[in-house]
Write a protein that holds these residues in place. Structure first.
Motif, PDB file in Angstrom:
ATOM      1  N   UNK A  41      23.380  57.980  80.472  1.00  0.00           N
ATOM      2  CA  UNK A  41      23.906  59.194  80.041  1.00  0.00           C
ATOM      3  C   UNK A  41      25.154  58.908  79.426  1.00  0.00           C
ATOM      4  N   UNK A  42      26.137  58.739  80.155  1.00  0.00           N
ATOM      5  CA  UNK A  42      27.339  58.100  79.496  1.00  0.00           C
ATOM      6  C   UNK A  42      27.568  57.739  78.344  1.00  0.00           C
ATOM      7  N   UNK A  43      27.356  56.304  78.802  1.00  0.00           N
ATOM      8  CA  UNK A  43      27.765  55.475  78.302  1.00  0.00           C
ATOM      9  C   UNK A  43      26.938  54.786  77.199  1.00  0.00           C
ATOM     10  N   UNK A  44      25.908  56.296  76.737  1.00  0.00           N
ATOM     11  CA  UNK A  44      25.483  56.232  75.604  1.00  0.00           C
ATOM     12  C   UNK A  44      26.070  57.418  74.775  1.00  0.00           C
ATOM     13  N   UNK A  45      26.436  58.141  75.326  1.00  0.00           N
ATOM     14  CA  UNK A  45      27.154  59.263  74.896  1.00  0.00           C
ATOM     15  C   UNK A  45      28.609  58.687  73.950  1.00  0.00           C
ATOM     16  N   UNK A  46      29.403  57.989  75.346  1.00  0.00           N
ATOM     17  CA  UNK A  46      30.735  57.230  74.083  1.00  0.00           C
ATOM     18  C   UNK A  46      30.068  56.421  73.204  1.00  0.00           C
ATOM     19  N   UNK A  47      29.057  55.417  73.296  1.00  0.00           N
ATOM     20  CA  UNK A  47      28.588  54.839  72.432  1.00  0.00           C
ATOM     21  C   UNK A  47      28.620  55.792  71.216  1.00  0.00           C
ATOM     22  N   UNK A  48      27.980  56.835  70.912  1.00  0.00           N
ATOM     23  CA  UNK A  48      27.599  57.388  70.106  1.00  0.00           C
ATOM     24  C   UNK A  48      28.608  58.427  69.815  1.00  0.00           C
TER      25      UNK A  48
ATOM     26  N   UNK B  88      30.848  57.192  66.024  1.00  0.00           N
ATOM     27  CA  UNK B  88      31.767  58.518  64.952  1.00  0.00           C
ATOM     28  C   UNK B  88      33.024  58.291  64.818  1.00  0.00           C
ATOM     29  N   UNK B  89      33.495  58.324  65.744  1.00  0.00           N
ATOM     30  CA  UNK B  89      35.219  57.721  65.672  1.00  0.00           C
ATOM     31  C   UNK B  89      35.484  56.672  64.222  1.00  0.00           C
TER      32      UNK B  89
ATOM     33  N   UNK C  80      36.331  48.955  70.824  1.00  0.00           N
ATOM     34  CA  UNK C  80      36.463  50.209  72.380  1.00  0.00           C
ATOM     35  C   UNK C  80      34.314  50.353  72.064  1.00  0.00           C
ATOM     36  N   UNK C  81      34.258  50.218  71.031  1.00  0.00           N
ATOM     37  CA  UNK C  81      33.042  49.781  70.987  1.00  0.00           C
ATOM     38  C   UNK C  81      32.584  48.288  71.428  1.00  0.00           C
TER      39      UNK C  81
ATOM     40  N   UNK D 233      20.696  54.251  69.634  1.00  0.00           N
ATOM     41  CA  UNK D 233      22.346  54.820  69.653  1.00  0.00           C
ATOM     42  C   UNK D 233      23.102  54.270  68.285  1.00  0.00           C
ATOM     43  N   UNK D 234      22.647  53.357  67.716  1.00  0.00           N
ATOM     44  CA  UNK D 234      23.406  52.749  66.480  1.00  0.00           C
ATOM     45  C   UNK D 234      23.418  52.999  65.301  1.00  0.00           C
TER      46      UNK D 234
END
Length: 57
Positions: free
Chosen positions: A6-13, A17-18, A37-38, A55-56
């Motif tokens: 969950x944390x990894x997927x949130x960081x990717x999302x 966005x960034x 980073x991505x 997520x992509x």
């Protein structure tokens, strides 16, 4: 879904966005940083068998 996934997927999302925002603002340096980073997050996901297809953008 475990906390790592969950944390990894949130960081990717968030990073996606960034990255989009940096590109839209014409900030090439920040876009390069966010892309790196991505790439790292995608590599980490692959190493741990995390499916990131949903997520992509």
């Amino acid at each position: 879904m475990d906390a790592f996934t969950a944390g990894l997927l949130q960081r990717i999302k968030t990073t996606e966005s960034d990255l989009t925002r940096a590109r839209e603002e014409g900030d090439d340096f920040l876009a390069d940083v966010e892309q790196g980073e991505l790439d790292d997050l995608h590599r980490l996901a692959a190493e741990h068998g995390v499916n990131i297809g949903a997520t992509t953008a």
